[in-house]
Design a protein around this motif. Sequence first.
Motif, PDB file in Angstrom:
ATOM      1  N   SER A 181       0.763  -1.195  -0.019  1.00  0.00           N
ATOM      2  CA  SER A 181       0.007   0.049  -0.302  1.00  0.00           C
ATOM      3  C   SER A 181       0.846   1.225  -0.077  1.00  0.00           C
ATOM      4  CB  SER A 181      -0.935   0.080   1.123  1.00  0.00           C
ATOM      5  OG  SER A 181      -0.336  -0.115   2.509  1.00  0.00           O
ATOM      6  N   THR A 182       2.099   1.275   0.545  1.00  0.00           N
ATOM      7  CA  THR A 182       2.771   2.338   0.654  1.00  0.00           C
ATOM      8  C   THR A 182       4.069   2.434  -0.389  1.00  0.00           C
ATOM      9  OG1 THR A 182       4.268   1.320   2.448  1.00  0.00           O
ATOM     10  CG2 THR A 182       2.475   2.704   3.262  1.00  0.00           C
ATOM     11  N   LEU A 183       3.932   1.448  -1.260  1.00  0.00           N
ATOM     12  CA  LEU A 183       4.843   1.357  -2.370  1.00  0.00           C
ATOM     13  C   LEU A 183       4.643   2.168  -3.394  1.00  0.00           C
ATOM     14  CD1 LEU A 183       7.750   0.368  -3.272  1.00  0.00           C
ATOM     15  CD2 LEU A 183       6.526  -1.876  -4.138  1.00  0.00           C
ATOM     16  N   ASP A 184       5.513   3.294  -3.996  1.00  0.00           N
ATOM     17  CA  ASP A 184       5.006   4.134  -4.915  1.00  0.00           C
ATOM     18  C   ASP A 184       5.619   3.889  -6.197  1.00  0.00           C
ATOM     19  OD1 ASP A 184       7.471   5.091  -4.362  1.00  0.00           O
ATOM     20  OD2 ASP A 184       6.835   6.910  -3.578  1.00  0.00           O
ATOM     21  N   HIS A 185       6.385   2.929  -6.327  1.00  0.00           N
ATOM     22  CA  HIS A 185       7.051   2.819  -7.792  1.00  0.00           C
ATOM     23  C   HIS A 185       7.361   1.401  -7.716  1.00  0.00           C
ATOM     24  CE1 HIS A 185      10.506   3.194  -5.103  1.00  0.00           C
ATOM     25  NE2 HIS A 185      11.193   2.711  -6.152  1.00  0.00           N
ATOM     26  N   ASP A 186       7.545   0.692  -9.122  1.00  0.00           N
ATOM     27  CA  ASP A 186       7.936  -0.516  -9.294  1.00  0.00           C
ATOM     28  C   ASP A 186       9.540  -0.936  -8.728  1.00  0.00           C
ATOM     29  OD1 ASP A 186       5.590  -1.183 -10.457  1.00  0.00           O
ATOM     30  OD2 ASP A 186       6.408  -1.225 -12.656  1.00  0.00           O
ATOM     31  N   LEU A 187       9.640  -1.808  -8.059  1.00  0.00           N
ATOM     32  CA  LEU A 187      11.008  -2.316  -7.588  1.00  0.00           C
ATOM     33  C   LEU A 187      11.685  -3.366  -8.328  1.00  0.00           C
ATOM     34  CD1 LEU A 187      10.607  -2.696  -3.864  1.00  0.00           C
ATOM     35  CD2 LEU A 187      11.558  -0.763  -4.725  1.00  0.00           C
ATOM     36  N   GLN A 188      13.078  -3.081  -8.592  1.00  0.00           N
ATOM     37  CA  GLN A 188      14.064  -3.981  -9.145  1.00  0.00           C
ATOM     38  C   GLN A 188      14.501  -5.025  -8.207  1.00  0.00           C
ATOM     39  OE1 GLN A 188      16.199  -2.789 -13.109  1.00  0.00           O
ATOM     40  NE2 GLN A 188      17.755  -2.641 -11.535  1.00  0.00           N
ATOM     41  N   ALA A 189      14.252  -6.304  -8.548  1.00  0.00           N
ATOM     42  CA  ALA A 189      14.640  -7.168  -7.816  1.00  0.00           C
ATOM     43  C   ALA A 189      15.167  -8.636  -8.604  1.00  0.00           C
ATOM     44  CB  ALA A 189      13.743  -7.638  -6.906  1.00  0.00           C
ATOM     45  N   VAL A 190      15.439  -9.291  -8.043  1.00  0.00           N
ATOM     46  CA  VAL A 190      15.669 -10.763  -8.403  1.00  0.00           C
ATOM     47  C   VAL A 190      14.928 -11.901  -8.005  1.00  0.00           C
ATOM     48  CG1 VAL A 190      18.042 -10.322  -9.119  1.00  0.00           C
ATOM     49  CG2 VAL A 190      17.457 -11.554  -6.906  1.00  0.00           C
ATOM     50  N   SER A 191      14.642 -12.965  -8.573  1.00  0.00           N
ATOM     51  CA  SER A 191      13.775 -13.980  -7.891  1.00  0.00           C
ATOM     52  C   SER A 191      14.168 -15.541  -8.359  1.00  0.00           C
ATOM     53  CB  SER A 191      12.316 -13.892  -8.716  1.00  0.00           C
ATOM     54  OG  SER A 191      12.328 -14.268 -10.138  1.00  0.00           O
ATOM     55  N   MET A 192      13.511 -16.388  -7.779  1.00  0.00           N
ATOM     56  CA  MET A 192      13.762 -17.714  -7.897  1.00  0.00           C
ATOM     57  C   MET A 192      12.336 -18.543  -7.900  1.00  0.00           C
ATOM     58  SD  MET A 192      16.189 -20.179  -5.303  1.00  0.00           S
ATOM     59  CE  MET A 192      17.637 -19.108  -5.781  1.00  0.00           C
ATOM     60  N   TRP A 193      12.045 -19.552  -8.556  1.00  0.00           N
ATOM     61  CA  TRP A 193      10.687 -20.437  -8.770  1.00  0.00           C
ATOM     62  C   TRP A 193      10.400 -21.233  -7.639  1.00  0.00           C
ATOM     63  CZ3 TRP A 193       6.479 -19.968 -11.327  1.00  0.00           C
ATOM     64  CH2 TRP A 193       5.946 -18.719 -11.981  1.00  0.00           C
ATOM     65  N   ASN A 194       9.413 -21.374  -7.159  1.00  0.00           N
ATOM     66  CA  ASN A 194       8.857 -22.421  -6.053  1.00  0.00           C
ATOM     67  C   ASN A 194       7.859 -23.241  -6.699  1.00  0.00           C
ATOM     68  OD1 ASN A 194       9.469 -20.828  -3.356  1.00  0.00           O
ATOM     69  ND2 ASN A 194       8.879 -19.342  -4.963  1.00  0.00           N
ATOM     70  N   PHE A 195       8.219 -24.600  -6.223  1.00  0.00           N
ATOM     71  CA  PHE A 195       7.202 -25.417  -6.741  1.00  0.00           C
ATOM     72  C   PHE A 195       6.500 -26.595  -5.543  1.00  0.00           C
ATOM     73  CE2 PHE A 195       8.616 -24.734 -10.926  1.00  0.00           C
ATOM     74  CZ  PHE A 195       7.732 -25.514 -11.797  1.00  0.00           C
ATOM     75  N   THR A 196       5.231 -26.985  -5.757  1.00  0.00           N
ATOM     76  CA  THR A 196       4.872 -27.800  -4.729  1.00  0.00           C
ATOM     77  C   THR A 196       5.626 -29.413  -4.998  1.00  0.00           C
ATOM     78  OG1 THR A 196       2.911 -28.393  -6.129  1.00  0.00           O
ATOM     79  CG2 THR A 196       2.676 -26.820  -4.411  1.00  0.00           C
ATOM     80  N   ILE A 197       5.903 -30.070  -4.116  1.00  0.00           N
ATOM     81  CA  ILE A 197       6.484 -31.410  -3.994  1.00  0.00           C
ATOM     82  C   ILE A 197       5.620 -32.324  -3.325  1.00  0.00           C
ATOM     83  CG2 ILE A 197       8.735 -30.469  -4.613  1.00  0.00           C
ATOM     84  CD1 ILE A 197       9.395 -30.681  -1.243  1.00  0.00           C
ATOM     85  N   ALA A 198       5.813 -33.658  -3.746  1.00  0.00           N
ATOM     86  CA  ALA A 198       5.313 -34.676  -2.792  1.00  0.00           C
ATOM     87  C   ALA A 198       6.292 -35.903  -2.838  1.00  0.00           C
ATOM     88  CB  ALA A 198       4.133 -35.419  -3.963  1.00  0.00           C
ATOM     89  N   ASN A 199       6.080 -36.659  -1.762  1.00  0.00           N
ATOM     90  CA  ASN A 199       6.966 -38.036  -1.720  1.00  0.00           C
ATOM     91  C   ASN A 199       6.525 -38.778  -2.874  1.00  0.00           C
ATOM     92  OD1 ASN A 199       7.235 -41.068  -0.826  1.00  0.00           O
ATOM     93  ND2 ASN A 199       8.694 -39.857   0.378  1.00  0.00           N
ATOM     94  N   CYS A 200       7.561 -39.302  -3.536  1.00  0.00           N
ATOM     95  CA  CYS A 200       7.395 -40.191  -4.579  1.00  0.00           C
ATOM     96  C   CYS A 200       6.524 -41.273  -4.491  1.00  0.00           C
ATOM     97  CB  CYS A 200       8.809 -40.237  -5.704  1.00  0.00           C
ATOM     98  SG  CYS A 200       9.820 -38.831  -6.115  1.00  0.00           S
ATOM     99  N   ASP A 201       6.708 -41.997  -3.619  1.00  0.00           N
ATOM    100  CA  ASP A 201       6.024 -43.252  -3.149  1.00  0.00           C
ATOM    101  C   ASP A 201       4.456 -43.115  -3.075  1.00  0.00           C
ATOM    102  OD1 ASP A 201       8.349 -44.290  -3.398  1.00  0.00           O
ATOM    103  OD2 ASP A 201       8.716 -44.294  -1.353  1.00  0.00           O
ATOM    104  N   LEU A 202       4.067 -41.623  -2.899  1.00  0.00           N
ATOM    105  CA  LEU A 202       2.474 -41.566  -2.919  1.00  0.00           C
ATOM    106  C   LEU A 202       1.771 -42.237  -4.140  1.00  0.00           C
ATOM    107  CD1 LEU A 202       2.052 -37.743  -1.743  1.00  0.00           C
ATOM    108  CD2 LEU A 202       1.802 -39.901  -0.474  1.00  0.00           C
ATOM    109  N   PRO A 203       0.615 -42.768  -3.811  1.00  0.00           N
ATOM    110  CA  PRO A 203      -0.299 -43.536  -4.931  1.00  0.00           C
ATOM    111  C   PRO A 203      -0.315 -42.382  -6.032  1.00  0.00           C
ATOM    112  CG  PRO A 203      -0.956 -44.035  -2.680  1.00  0.00           C
ATOM    113  CD  PRO A 203      -0.246 -42.791  -2.515  1.00  0.00           C
TER     114      PRO A 203
END
Length: 337
Positions: free
Chosen positions: A252-274
């Motif tokens: 709400s108080t940010l008045d301009h776009d900010l330059q940053a860096v990022s990394m992707w996130n994924f959901t994960i599961a134990n591979c033995d799940l049915p």
Amino acid sequence: MPTLSRNTLALTVAASVTTAISLTTVGAAQASDSVDRSDWPDSITVATASQGGTYYVYGSGWANLIADELGVSGGGEITGGPTQNMALVHSGDVALGLTTMGPAAQALNGESPLAPGMKMDNVCALFPMYETPFSIAALSSSGIDSIDEIPDGARIGFGPAASTSDTYFPAILSELGVDYERRNGGWSDLGSQLQDGLIDVVAFAAGIPIPAVSQLEVQTGVNFIEFSDAQQEKIVDDFPVAPFTIPASTYSTLDHDLQAVSMWNFTIANCDLPEEFVYQIVKVSMENNDRMRDIHRSAANSVPENLEYNTVLPYHPGAVRWYEENGHEIDPSLIRQ
């Protein structure tokens, strides 16, 4: 191969609180009667991160959505974040979790700081979540408006120990010549410490908007600190991150776009799940993006079009089946056999 118990993890990750959040909503909406549920678990737990961060909100809400739609009890669990979540899911201590591509690659290659030498290869990807921007905040009263203005010896909060932020942000700031005193803790706690003057800066790696920051800017003035062009270019060259822009509308108080860096996130599961169980989880998650966005607006990016950003973890066969049925191709080398 060494084993990794939950007790060991709790001792290793000081900021982790492995207390299950009791969100045992059992939904009336059951999976189709034609689905064989004989090998399904009775309940599921989603490994999230600390309270006050996006992982906690996203993961707990996602657990409730699965519970509501599939008729199993489910809840989120507070953890130390992506690095610990890889270990918990690999070992089967929890069924599902959330992780970031950097820590995922480390764990898969046996380079996790929690268990060096252990290849955590029983973790499968489900679907993309969102990009994690690396952002920095200080109180307006501090006079810190840029990375170059962070004073030597500044007390910087990097989040829970072994989290994505704690794994990468200290090295990033060191690369940029920042001299600091490292502090760890949950995001809500660090936000309170910043407000009380116990730390000088908070360096976040979390989905936006970050709940702790949104709460903080309501209570006091906040300076949002961005990367300069040269700093962004240097970090992208040296770390597994990409350029990113934090929109002004994020806070709400940010008045301009900010330059940053990022990394992707994924959901994960134990591979033995049915396979059928995972298929139904992915079906619910991918076919109800409106409800996912109600959990956290960053889920606007939780769509199949972003599958390409996982080049690390194999996809669970149940997830692959849903994607292929719906016209989305998966690289054969990323399919769990």
